[in-house]
Design an enzyme around this catalytic site. Structure first.
Site, PDB file in Angstrom:
ATOM      1  N   LYS A  65       5.180   3.014  10.168  1.00 21.56           N
ATOM      2  CA  LYS A  65       6.618   3.120  10.434  1.00 21.56           C
ATOM      3  C   LYS A  65       7.323   3.523   9.130  1.00 21.56           C
ATOM      4  CE  LYS A  65       5.144   1.061  14.239  1.00 21.56           C
ATOM      5  NZ  LYS A  65       3.730   0.940  14.565  1.00 21.56           N
TER       6      LYS A  65
ATOM      7  N   HIS B 217       8.393  -3.316  12.129  1.00 20.05           N
ATOM      8  CA  HIS B 217       9.656  -2.573  12.198  1.00 20.05           C
ATOM      9  C   HIS B 217      10.747  -3.126  11.287  1.00 20.05           C
ATOM     10  CE1 HIS B 217       8.027  -0.210  15.509  1.00 20.05           C
ATOM     11  NE2 HIS B 217       7.474  -1.341  15.905  1.00 20.05           N
TER      12      HIS B 217
ATOM     13  N   SER C 249       9.571  -4.374  18.841  1.00 18.41           N
ATOM     14  CA  SER C 249       9.327  -2.938  18.771  1.00 18.41           C
ATOM     15  C   SER C 249      10.050  -2.129  19.837  1.00 18.41           C
ATOM     16  CB  SER C 249       7.824  -2.664  18.862  1.00 18.41           C
ATOM     17  OG  SER C 249       7.288  -3.206  20.044  1.00 18.41           O
TER      18      SER C 249
HETATM   19  C1  LIG Z   1       4.945  -4.867  16.041  1.00 19.35           C
HETATM   20  C2  LIG Z   1       3.792  -3.915  15.982  1.00 19.35           C
HETATM   21  N1  LIG Z   1       2.615  -4.360  15.525  1.00 19.35           N
HETATM   22  C3  LIG Z   1       1.547  -3.559  15.454  1.00 19.35           C
HETATM   23  C4  LIG Z   1       1.615  -2.251  15.861  1.00 19.35           C
HETATM   24  C5  LIG Z   1       0.378  -1.433  15.818  1.00 19.35           C
HETATM   25  O1  LIG Z   1       0.243  -0.851  14.579  1.00 19.35           O
HETATM   26  P1  LIG Z   1      -0.649   0.474  14.446  1.00 19.35           P
HETATM   27  O2  LIG Z   1       0.133   1.570  15.108  1.00 19.35           O
HETATM   28  O3  LIG Z   1      -0.818   0.627  12.983  1.00 19.35           O
HETATM   29  O4  LIG Z   1      -1.923   0.203  15.169  1.00 19.35           O
HETATM   30  C6  LIG Z   1       2.841  -1.731  16.324  1.00 19.35           C
HETATM   31  C7  LIG Z   1       3.029  -0.335  16.755  1.00 19.35           C
HETATM   32  O5  LIG Z   1       2.328   0.567  16.671  1.00 19.35           O
HETATM   33  C8  LIG Z   1       3.944  -2.581  16.388  1.00 19.35           C
HETATM   34  O6  LIG Z   1       5.120  -2.149  16.849  1.00 19.35           O
END
Ligand SMILES: Cc1ncc(COP(=O)(O)O)c(C=O)c1O
Length: 397
Positions: free
Chosen positions: A242, A210, A182
């Site tokens: 995303k 992503h 990320s």
């Molecule tokens: C790889 C990854 N997993 C999970 C999340 C968390 O998801 P959410 O924003 O829906 O809580 C993110 C970023 O927000 C992320 O970059």
């Protein structure tokens, strides 16, 4: 010993953050139209959102949400196991499972919640969870919550992952990784990790926040690019904040695994289900992701234009060919100063600092989107050259 007072603790923590240039503030977005955002009454071009495909404001997606809200209301009324599971959730889960080739899917309110749920429900004391050091915080936090042994291997080091799994053969084992990292934008070595997981009897879990929508045929993400499917990656997470342009996350797996998580994961059981209208909106996004491949083509050309221009200006690029294009600057103060200069020039790029990234690796996390024009990218590059001192040894585009 007198009790610690929260007021003293908080004041000391804040003073410490201030000394390290680590204070954090939220910006109020007063309006948005694609990449243009209104902040403090001023229009800026944002290069730090995650709406990679420009679907968050797509008319079909907004209309689907409005129609479902008119029909179902704005809330789900309860936990999924009480009254929160609606027909829109069920339809979306079935469509996602069919699209990605899994038996079953489960819709969560957020990716963070889903990762806590996966780990807490599947892992216990005596188990091992091996993770890439640069995995997203919620994968790490999930393993901590589960009470298993957490081991973190150096970024993308497949042999280290293998060694960490080999050191302990009792209990169950999970190998968990982001599909695309990320804060760095590079892809995990998924094909090799799948071999390691198979050799070590570990369950491979990929969080493709992503990669989904952006990579592979029909936007089927990092697994499709690596030629992997449900057999090699028994558990896949697709966060929706995303490329889907919405909110929530869909977990995909076998009927047995997903059934177990749906019945036992505390973060899932004890939380109100997401709005049915969000599920309806995400069904509309899914349709666009599958059919409008021009969005991925345009995004790829925006990414290439940025990389070529950045390289020509000697800006310090990373090995990323995704919409995440970080410029790593090192000290917090340096990243903050660069973000300030960019904002003066009309660009919103938030400085990313520890603990989101490792100490000494503060950066501008530039993200590109279908909403950016060539002129936007060229303008950002000029502003960046002014805000960031060129590196001596640029990576080729
Ligand atoms: C790889 C990854 N997993 C999970 C999340 C968390 O998801 P959410 O924003 O829906 O809580 C993110 C970023 O927000 C992320 O970059």
């Amino acid at each position: 010993m007198p009790r610690t007072r929260f007021a003293d603790r908080l004041a000391a923590a804040r003073a410490d953050r201030a000394a390290r240039d680590a204070l954090r503030t939220r910006r109020e977005i007063e309006g948005r139209e694609g990449a243009r955002v209104l902040v403090d009454g001023r229009q800026l071009t944002s290069f730090c959102g995650n709406d990679y495909l420009g679907l968050g404001q797509h008319l079909d997606v907004v209309a689907a949400m409005q129609e479902a809200a008119a029909w179902h209301g704005v809330g789900s009324t309860g936990s999924p196991l009480v009254t929160g599971h609606h027909v829109e959730h069920a339809l979306f889960e079935r469509e996602m499972a069919a699209w990605l080739g899994y038996e079953r899917a489960l819709f969560f309110s957020s990716g963070y919640q889903a990762n806590l749920a996966v780990m807490q429900s599947l892992l216990e004391a005596g188990d091992t969870c091996v993770q890439d050091k640069l995995n997203h915080a919620c994968l790490i936090d999930g393993a901590r919550l589960a009470g298993c042994e957490l081991k973190r291997y150096p970024h993308a080091d497949v042999e280290a992952a293998m060694r960490q799994l080999m050191t302990r053969r009792d209990g169950a084992a999970m190998l968990a990784t982001d599909g695309v990292f990320s804060m760095d934008g590079d892809a995990a070595p998924l094909a090799d990790l799948a071999l390691v997981a198979r050799a070590q009897d570990a369950l491979l879990y990929v969080d493709d926040a992503h990669g989904i929508g952006v990579l592979g045929p029909e936007g089927r993400g990092s697994l499709a690019v690596a030629g992997l499917g449900a057999r090699e990656v028994p558990l896949l997470l697709v966060p929706l904040g995303k490329a889907f342009g919405g909110q929530g996350a869909v977990l995909l797996g076998s009927a047995a695994i997903i059934g177990h998580i749906a019945e036992t994961a505390r973060p899932y059981l004890f939380s109100t289900a997401p709005a049915p209208a969000m599920a309806a909106a995400m069904r509309a996004s899914l349709k666009l992701i599958r059919t409008e491949s021009w969005r991925r083509a345009k995004l790829a050309s925006v990414v290439m234009r940025f990389r070529r221009g950045a390289s020509a200006r000697g800006l310090p690029l990373q090995e990323s060919f995704t919409p995440i294009q970080p410029i790593v600057l090192g000290e917090n103060a340096k990243a903050l100063a660069a973000a300030r200069t960019l904002e003066e020039g009309g660009y919103l790029v938030t400085a990313i600092r520890p603990p989101t990234v490792p100490e000494g690796q503060a950066r501008l996390r530039i993200t590109l989107s279908v909403d950016h024009s060539e002129a936007d990218v060229d303008g950002l590059l000029v502003a960046l050259a002014d805000a960031v001192k060129p590196a001596a040894d640029p990576i080729p585009a």
